[in-house]
Scaffold this motif. Structure first.
Motif, PDB file in Angstrom:
ATOM      1  N   MET A   1     -26.399 -52.797 -33.922  1.00  0.00           N
ATOM      2  CA  MET A   1     -25.415 -51.865 -33.376  1.00  0.00           C
ATOM      3  C   MET A   1     -25.964 -50.441 -33.455  1.00  0.00           C
ATOM      4  O   MET A   1     -26.521 -50.028 -34.457  1.00  0.00           O
ATOM      5  N   LYS A   2     -25.779 -49.692 -32.369  1.00  0.00           N
ATOM      6  CA  LYS A   2     -26.255 -48.325 -32.312  1.00  0.00           C
ATOM      7  C   LYS A   2     -25.081 -47.360 -32.370  1.00  0.00           C
ATOM      8  O   LYS A   2     -23.994 -47.654 -31.901  1.00  0.00           O
ATOM      9  N   SER A   3     -25.330 -46.207 -32.940  1.00  0.00           N
ATOM     10  CA  SER A   3     -24.365 -45.112 -32.914  1.00  0.00           C
ATOM     11  C   SER A   3     -24.916 -44.027 -32.001  1.00  0.00           C
ATOM     12  O   SER A   3     -26.111 -43.763 -31.983  1.00  0.00           O
ATOM     13  N   SER A   4     -24.034 -43.414 -31.226  1.00  0.00           N
ATOM     14  CA  SER A   4     -24.467 -42.353 -30.323  1.00  0.00           C
ATOM     15  C   SER A   4     -23.921 -41.016 -30.787  1.00  0.00           C
ATOM     16  O   SER A   4     -22.862 -40.946 -31.402  1.00  0.00           O
ATOM     17  N   LEU A   5     -24.664 -39.970 -30.482  1.00  0.00           N
ATOM     18  CA  LEU A   5     -24.316 -38.628 -30.929  1.00  0.00           C
ATOM     19  C   LEU A   5     -24.553 -37.662 -29.786  1.00  0.00           C
ATOM     20  O   LEU A   5     -25.564 -37.747 -29.090  1.00  0.00           O
ATOM     21  N   ALA A   6     -23.598 -36.753 -29.560  1.00  0.00           N
ATOM     22  CA  ALA A   6     -23.722 -35.744 -28.509  1.00  0.00           C
ATOM     23  C   ALA A   6     -23.529 -34.372 -29.120  1.00  0.00           C
ATOM     24  O   ALA A   6     -22.588 -34.156 -29.884  1.00  0.00           O
ATOM     25  N   ILE A   7     -24.428 -33.429 -28.786  1.00  0.00           N
ATOM     26  CA  ILE A   7     -24.292 -32.074 -29.309  1.00  0.00           C
ATOM     27  C   ILE A   7     -24.426 -31.071 -28.163  1.00  0.00           C
ATOM     28  O   ILE A   7     -25.224 -31.255 -27.235  1.00  0.00           O
ATOM     29  N   GLY A   8     -23.612 -30.019 -28.211  1.00  0.00           N
ATOM     30  CA  GLY A   8     -23.733 -28.912 -27.284  1.00  0.00           C
ATOM     31  C   GLY A   8     -24.530 -27.791 -27.928  1.00  0.00           C
ATOM     32  O   GLY A   8     -24.399 -27.528 -29.126  1.00  0.00           O
ATOM     33  N   THR A   9     -25.385 -27.143 -27.135  1.00  0.00           N
ATOM     34  CA  THR A   9     -26.238 -26.069 -27.648  1.00  0.00           C
ATOM     35  C   THR A   9     -26.127 -24.850 -26.728  1.00  0.00           C
ATOM     36  O   THR A   9     -25.474 -24.893 -25.687  1.00  0.00           O
ATOM     37  N   THR A  10     -26.789 -23.779 -27.118  1.00  0.00           N
ATOM     38  CA  THR A  10     -26.768 -22.567 -26.299  1.00  0.00           C
ATOM     39  C   THR A  10     -27.556 -22.747 -25.005  1.00  0.00           C
ATOM     40  O   THR A  10     -27.363 -21.998 -24.048  1.00  0.00           O
ATOM     41  N   THR A  11     -28.434 -23.743 -24.964  1.00  0.00           N
ATOM     42  CA  THR A  11     -29.239 -23.976 -23.756  1.00  0.00           C
ATOM     43  C   THR A  11     -28.756 -25.162 -22.933  1.00  0.00           C
ATOM     44  O   THR A  11     -29.233 -25.366 -21.815  1.00  0.00           O
ATOM     45  N   GLY A  12     -27.855 -25.975 -23.445  1.00  0.00           N
ATOM     46  CA  GLY A  12     -27.375 -27.142 -22.708  1.00  0.00           C
ATOM     47  C   GLY A  12     -26.747 -28.156 -23.640  1.00  0.00           C
ATOM     48  O   GLY A  12     -25.884 -27.832 -24.453  1.00  0.00           O
ATOM     49  N   SER A  17     -29.378 -41.462 -29.889  1.00  0.00           N
ATOM     50  CA  SER A  17     -29.032 -42.831 -30.251  1.00  0.00           C
ATOM     51  C   SER A  17     -29.607 -43.121 -31.634  1.00  0.00           C
ATOM     52  O   SER A  17     -30.790 -42.871 -31.890  1.00  0.00           O
ATOM     53  N   LEU A  18     -28.766 -43.640 -32.515  1.00  0.00           N
ATOM     54  CA  LEU A  18     -29.186 -43.935 -33.888  1.00  0.00           C
ATOM     55  C   LEU A  18     -29.121 -45.445 -34.090  1.00  0.00           C
ATOM     56  O   LEU A  18     -28.046 -46.024 -34.222  1.00  0.00           O
ATOM     57  N   SER A  19     -30.280 -46.087 -34.090  1.00  0.00           N
ATOM     58  CA  SER A  19     -30.334 -47.545 -34.221  1.00  0.00           C
ATOM     59  C   SER A  19     -30.646 -47.986 -35.644  1.00  0.00           C
ATOM     60  O   SER A  19     -30.358 -49.110 -36.034  1.00  0.00           O
ATOM     61  N   SER A  20     -31.233 -47.085 -36.423  1.00  0.00           N
ATOM     62  CA  SER A  20     -31.512 -47.363 -37.829  1.00  0.00           C
ATOM     63  C   SER A  20     -31.471 -46.055 -38.587  1.00  0.00           C
ATOM     64  O   SER A  20     -31.397 -44.986 -37.999  1.00  0.00           O
ATOM     65  N   VAL A  21     -31.524 -46.129 -39.902  1.00  0.00           N
ATOM     66  CA  VAL A  21     -31.474 -44.922 -40.719  1.00  0.00           C
ATOM     67  C   VAL A  21     -32.637 -43.995 -40.390  1.00  0.00           C
ATOM     68  O   VAL A  21     -32.487 -42.774 -40.313  1.00  0.00           O
ATOM     69  N   GLU A  22     -33.802 -44.585 -40.168  1.00  0.00           N
ATOM     70  CA  GLU A  22     -35.013 -43.787 -39.946  1.00  0.00           C
ATOM     71  C   GLU A  22     -35.210 -43.382 -38.499  1.00  0.00           C
ATOM     72  O   GLU A  22     -35.918 -42.417 -38.229  1.00  0.00           O
ATOM     73  N   GLN A  23     -34.591 -44.096 -37.561  1.00  0.00           N
ATOM     74  CA  GLN A  23     -34.899 -43.891 -36.152  1.00  0.00           C
ATOM     75  C   GLN A  23     -33.750 -43.209 -35.417  1.00  0.00           C
ATOM     76  O   GLN A  23     -32.711 -43.807 -35.160  1.00  0.00           O
ATOM     77  N   LEU A  24     -33.954 -41.949 -35.068  1.00  0.00           N
ATOM     78  CA  LEU A  24     -33.025 -41.184 -34.246  1.00  0.00           C
ATOM     79  C   LEU A  24     -33.741 -40.822 -32.959  1.00  0.00           C
ATOM     80  O   LEU A  24     -34.687 -40.038 -32.969  1.00  0.00           O
ATOM     81  N   ASP A  25     -33.300 -41.415 -31.845  1.00  0.00           N
ATOM     82  CA  ASP A  25     -33.955 -41.195 -30.562  1.00  0.00           C
ATOM     83  C   ASP A  25     -33.132 -40.240 -29.705  1.00  0.00           C
ATOM     84  O   ASP A  25     -31.915 -40.389 -29.595  1.00  0.00           O
ATOM     85  N   GLN A  26     -33.807 -39.266 -29.109  1.00  0.00           N
ATOM     86  CA  GLN A  26     -33.143 -38.397 -28.146  1.00  0.00           C
ATOM     87  C   GLN A  26     -33.105 -39.117 -26.809  1.00  0.00           C
ATOM     88  O   GLN A  26     -34.131 -39.351 -26.182  1.00  0.00           O
ATOM     89  N   VAL A  27     -31.925 -39.470 -26.367  1.00  0.00           N
ATOM     90  CA  VAL A  27     -31.750 -40.219 -25.133  1.00  0.00           C
ATOM     91  C   VAL A  27     -31.849 -39.308 -23.912  1.00  0.00           C
ATOM     92  O   VAL A  27     -32.403 -39.679 -22.879  1.00  0.00           O
ATOM     93  N   HIS A  28     -31.310 -38.100 -24.046  1.00  0.00           N
ATOM     94  CA  HIS A  28     -31.275 -37.207 -22.888  1.00  0.00           C
ATOM     95  C   HIS A  28     -31.138 -35.770 -23.369  1.00  0.00           C
ATOM     96  O   HIS A  28     -30.492 -35.495 -24.379  1.00  0.00           O
ATOM     97  N   ILE A 299     -24.854 -49.395 -40.082  1.00  0.00           N
ATOM     98  CA  ILE A 299     -26.226 -49.282 -39.612  1.00  0.00           C
ATOM     99  C   ILE A 299     -27.093 -50.211 -40.448  1.00  0.00           C
ATOM    100  O   ILE A 299     -27.071 -50.142 -41.676  1.00  0.00           O
ATOM    101  N   GLN A 300     -27.824 -51.085 -39.775  1.00  0.00           N
ATOM    102  CA  GLN A 300     -28.641 -52.097 -40.460  1.00  0.00           C
ATOM    103  C   GLN A 300     -27.780 -52.911 -41.435  1.00  0.00           C
ATOM    104  O   GLN A 300     -28.173 -53.174 -42.570  1.00  0.00           O
ATOM    105  N   LYS A 301     -26.575 -53.260 -40.954  1.00  0.00           N
ATOM    106  CA  LYS A 301     -25.633 -54.155 -41.641  1.00  0.00           C
ATOM    107  C   LYS A 301     -25.032 -53.565 -42.910  1.00  0.00           C
ATOM    108  O   LYS A 301     -24.396 -54.290 -43.687  1.00  0.00           O
ATOM    109  N   LEU A 302     -25.208 -52.264 -43.130  1.00  0.00           N
ATOM    110  CA  LEU A 302     -24.646 -51.616 -44.306  1.00  0.00           C
ATOM    111  C   LEU A 302     -23.768 -50.443 -43.888  1.00  0.00           C
ATOM    112  O   LEU A 302     -24.069 -49.757 -42.901  1.00  0.00           O
ATOM    113  N   PRO A 303     -22.673 -50.182 -44.624  1.00  0.00           N
ATOM    114  CA  PRO A 303     -21.803 -49.053 -44.277  1.00  0.00           C
ATOM    115  C   PRO A 303     -22.473 -47.722 -44.608  1.00  0.00           C
ATOM    116  O   PRO A 303     -23.027 -47.540 -45.692  1.00  0.00           O
TER     117      PRO A 303
END
Length: 414
Positions: A1-12, A17-28, A299-303
């Motif tokens: 299971m993946k968690s998604s995160l959206a942030i607004g910034t001064t430039t856009g 996408s967070l698929s594991s504790v160590e892996q945070l991928d910028q989707v867009h 994440i990775q079967k743990l809360p």
């Protein structure tokens, strides 16, 4: 299971996408609209809603994977918050609320003359079959107005607190609603749609705080509250039973029973405060006075507890579901650095000039009929102008490929 995160910034804005504790991928990442202060993604689909400080009265809906705008709407005053599920898209202004059908973005209902709501406080159930909307029913007291987003009718009002509301949150099924007042000392949980009080948790009695985030875990077993202080509280919604032994088997049990009996001789207000449930687990942040948003995810079967701060960091903590206590920090991700892009370079092309569904909701809509409505299909979106056959608009809401994804965490750039 993946968690998604959206942030607004001064430039856009950026999507992760967070698929594991160590892996945070910028989707867009988008830099087309500067100074984004609202960004909401429909779960893990391609639909994203954006509002910029450059045009605070305009909502833009995009299919970010195809780089196209689905529609945009303009309103009579600044947009303060946006909430969405697979059935409805809700736009909250200071004194009005607009409810759109998310399948074709048609405006279904306008709730006018709502009590002044300067922070845009509202909550929408993520369960589209139980699509309730909650917002302040008063500017001076903690009354909650509950509205049925499917039938477009008022459900009930809940006298939740004495003072004005500061936070509202539904659980994943839309059967429970948590609330906190501006004092931030007491958090209450009510049944939906009946409005009966189920739980009452005390965050603390020493000082008033501004609760910035209130969120349930997906299984509704835990409730997390964060504020402008350094402490995050996690409460456990335990099923209470009356099957207790007549004589406490332990010394601690005996003292607990004596304490409970002693509260009967105290004034009602003091007795109530002393008998409240304390936090099951806590987190001590290294920062204080900074806006933050929390989420409880598996994440990775743990809360895990996720804390996103307005300075662009994501903190991940382990949560012990059995014993609680102090949560342990296991990872700190930077959200403003260079991220790993999952998308193809071709998606970075500039989209064509967008065509709006309506220049403003105040004028008659020029939206074409439903049978020729530009929209988005099961992959999360469609090119502007692509015709969706009428038979694809089923009686239920549009289905996406993210039925089991955790709802997104959104944070406004200060």
């Amino acid at each position: 299971m993946k968690s998604s995160l959206a942030i607004g910034t001064t430039t856009g804005y950026r999507l992760f996408s967070l698929s594991s504790v160590e892996q945070l991928d910028q989707v867009h990442e988008s830099n087309e609209i500067p100074d984004v202060y609202i960004v909401e993604r429909l779960f893990s689909s391609s639909l994203v809603v954006v509002v910029s400080r450059a045009k605070p009265q305009q909502m833009n809906v995009y299919h970010f994977k195809k780089g196209t705008e689905i529609c945009n709407y303009s309103y009579s005053s600044n947009i303060l918050s946006i909430r969405l599920n697979r059935q409805r898209l809700v736009v909250c202004l200071e004194e009005s609320i607009y409810i759109h059908n998310i399948k074709d973005m048609k405006l279904l209902k306008t709730i006018l003359d709502t009590p002044p709501n300067t922070t845009g406080l509202c909550a929408l159930s993520i369960n589209h079959a139980n699509s309730y909307l909650a917002y302040p029913g008063s500017a001076t007291s903690g009354e909650i107005a509950l509205y049925d987003g499917n039938t477009l009718k008022t459900a009930c009002t809940i006298p939740a607190h004495d003072g004005p509301l500061a936070a509202l949150a539904f659980n994943s099924t839309g059967s429970k609603l948590a609330s906190a007042s501006e004092k931030g000392t007491v958090i209450r949980v009510f049944s939906i749609p009946g409005g009966q009080k189920l739980y009452e948790f005390r965050r603390g009695m020493k000082r008033y705080v501004n609760i910035s985030s209130l969120v349930f875990s997906m299984d509704s077993q835990f409730l997390c509250a964060s504020s402008n202080t350094e402490t995050v509280h996690i409460f456990k919604l335990e099923h209470l039973t009356d099957s207790r032994p007549e004589e406490p088997p332990t010394w601690s049990g005996y003292m607990g029973k004596m304490f409970q009996a002693a509260t009967n001789y105290l004034p009602a207000q003091v007795s109530g405060m002393m008998s409240q449930d304390r936090a099951f687990a806590t987190v001590r942040l290294n920062i204080s006075g900074q806006r933050n948003i929390c989420a409880l995810s598996t994440i990775q079967k743990l809360p895990r507890l996720l804390v996103t701060t307005s300075d662009g960091h994501l903190y991940i903590y382990n949560l012990d579901p059995q014993d609680g206590g102090e949560c342990v920090l296991i990872k700190n991700h930077s959200l403003l650095g260079s991220g790993k892009l999952e998308e193809n370079k071709e998606n970075d092309l500039q989209p064509p000039v967008p065509q709006s569904y309506a220049a403003t909701v105040a004028r008659p809509s020029t939206v074409p009929s439903t049978s020729t409505m530009p929209g988005y299909s099961e992959d999360g979106g469609a090119l502007r102008g692509e015709v969706i056959p009428e038979h694809e608009f089923a009686t239920g809401p549009v289905c996406l490929d993210d039925e089991n994804e955790f709802p997104p965490v959104s944070i406004r750039d200060p």
